[in-house]
Design an enzyme around this catalytic site. Structure first.
Site, short mmCIF file in Angstrom:
data_model
loop_
_atom_site.label_atom_id
_atom_site.label_comp_id
_atom_site.label_asym_id
_atom_site.label_seq_id
_atom_site.Cartn_x
_atom_site.Cartn_y
_atom_site.Cartn_z
CD1 TRP A 12 -2.50 1.68 2.29
CD2 TRP A 12 -2.77 1.58 0.08
NE1 TRP A 12 -3.48 2.58 1.94
CE2 TRP A 12 -3.68 2.54 0.58
CE3 TRP A 12 -2.75 1.33 -1.30
CZ2 TRP A 12 -4.54 3.26 -0.23
CZ3 TRP A 12 -3.63 2.06 -2.12
CH2 TRP A 12 -4.50 3.01 -1.58
CE LYS A 106 -7.57 1.52 5.42
NZ LYS A 106 -8.39 1.06 4.28
CE LYS A 191 -9.86 -2.31 5.96
NZ LYS A 191 -9.08 -2.82 4.83
CG ASP A 244 -11.76 0.04 3.86
OD1 ASP A 244 -11.29 -0.81 3.09
OD2 ASP A 244 -11.11 0.53 4.81
NE ARG A 255 -1.23 -9.27 3.98
CZ ARG A 255 -0.46 -8.24 4.24
NH1 ARG A 255 -0.37 -7.80 5.49
NH2 ARG A 255 0.19 -7.62 3.29
CG ASN A 256 -7.48 -8.55 7.26
OD1 ASN A 256 -7.11 -8.85 8.39
ND2 ASN A 256 -7.00 -7.49 6.62
CD GLU A 282 -3.21 -4.33 11.58
OE1 GLU A 282 -3.37 -4.24 12.82
OE2 GLU A 282 -2.11 -4.17 11.01
#
EC number: 1.1.1.94
Length: 332
Positions: A12, A106, A191, A244, A255-256, A282
């Site tokens: 990112w 985040k 999120k 988002d 990835r989440n 994350e």
């Protein structure tokens, strides 16, 4: 044209370096490793995070924070949320006095339950009106491929938000402004946890009804927490909220979601980590800090609590589903 420093050469951070360069700014990118900085400077690509995606030749990468930060008008922090404070304690003396500091991390800090803007204010010793948050439905690979996308620049100082907006306005990237920093941060942090739940459901082979339920009820609990902490409820119907959330919960690039999918298929945290190039999602970390933040604020967040149980208390995904579906009946 602005002088922009991007501190962190992950997917990112590198993508935003490209965005700001394509918008006509002078961009310096701080990378932790010399070989990565060299690849960006000589081959104009990030082989570790965005392989085969060309970067503007104008981006100058460096492993020296002082070089990256020199004369910056805008400083973007793109390091993982749990490392932000430690990095800032080293970088604080190097930050230009009038620069706008932009968080793209985040999460919620585990040790303090602080939002990233609060970490920046504390660790860098700056006033909150200098701190902005960039958040929205921004999957790095799609933005790097110049697929049209939009984002939100949130800052309590509207003029600073507009300055960052102008600097980030590449032909394929449309920034909006907002003064609700808390709302943008809560939406961005929470999120990831809801995306883990969607991934778990997908891993179990569940369909669109389940996904829509998780996203909708997930947005409800995110909004409850945000409003309790002082956010504007309308923020959560916008790009930094619903936008988002939908992107992160729906995309295989997330990835989440991918991490949750592995857990839903019966994998352990260790196996899911190995399948995502050794990186813990994350949302795994955030599920703990957000669950504790919700407890402190006396806000009910059942999906977040369920994900916390799977990631930190050994609850199975099957038991998580049973617990969520068996909750006390209530009005919407």
């Amino acid at each position: 044209m602005a002088n922009v420093a991007v501190m962190g050469a992950g997917s990112w951070g590198t993508t935003l370096a490209k965005v700001f360069a394509d918008a006509g700014n002078d961009v310096r990118l701080w990378a932790r490793r010399e070989e990565l900085a060299e690849a960006i400077n000589t081959r104009h690509e990030n082989p570790d995070y965005l392989p085969e995606l060309p970067l503007p030749e104008s981006i100058k990468a460096s492993t020296d924070p002082a070089t990256a930060l020199q004369s910056a008008d805008i400083v973007i922090f793109g390091v993982p949320s749990q490392t932000l404070r430690g990095n800032l304690e080293k970088w604080a003396p190097l930050l230009p006095e009038e620069a706008t500091l932009v968080s793209i991390s985040k999460g919620v800090e585990k040790a303090t339950l602080n939002l990233m803007s609060e970490v920046i204010a504390d660790a860098a010793g700056v006033s909150s009106d200098r701190i902005a948050v960039l958040s929205g439905p921004n999957l790095a690979k799609e933005v790097a491929q110049e697929q049209p996308a939009a984002t939100v620049i949130a800052c309590s100082d509207a003029a600073r938000a507009e300055a960052v907006q102008h600097a980030a306005a590449a032909p394929y990237f449309r920034p909006y402004t907002n003064t609700d920093v808390i709302g943008a941060e809560i939406g961005g942090a929470c999120k990831n946890v809801i995306a883990l739940a969607c991934g778990m459901a997908a891993g179990k082979g569940l369909g669109n009804n389940t996904m829509a339920t998780i996203i909708t009820r997930g947005l409800a609990e995110i909004t409850r927490l945000g409003v309790k902490l002082g956010a504007d409820p309308f923020t959560f119907s916008g790009l930094a909220g619903m936008g988002d959330l939908v992107a992160t919960c729906s995309s295989t690039l997330s990835r989440n979601r991918t991490f949750g999918y592995r857990l839903g298929q019966g994998g352990t945290l260790e196996e899911a980590t190995a399948a995502t190039n050794g990186q813990v999602a994350e949302g795994v970390i955030s599920s703990d800090s957000i669950f504790r933040l919700a407890q402190r604020a006396d806000v009910e967040m059942p999906i977040t609590q369920a994900v916390y149980g799977v990631c930190h208390r050994g609850v199975t995904v099957d038991d998580m589903i049973v617990a969520l579906m068996g909750r006390t009946k209530k009005a919407e």
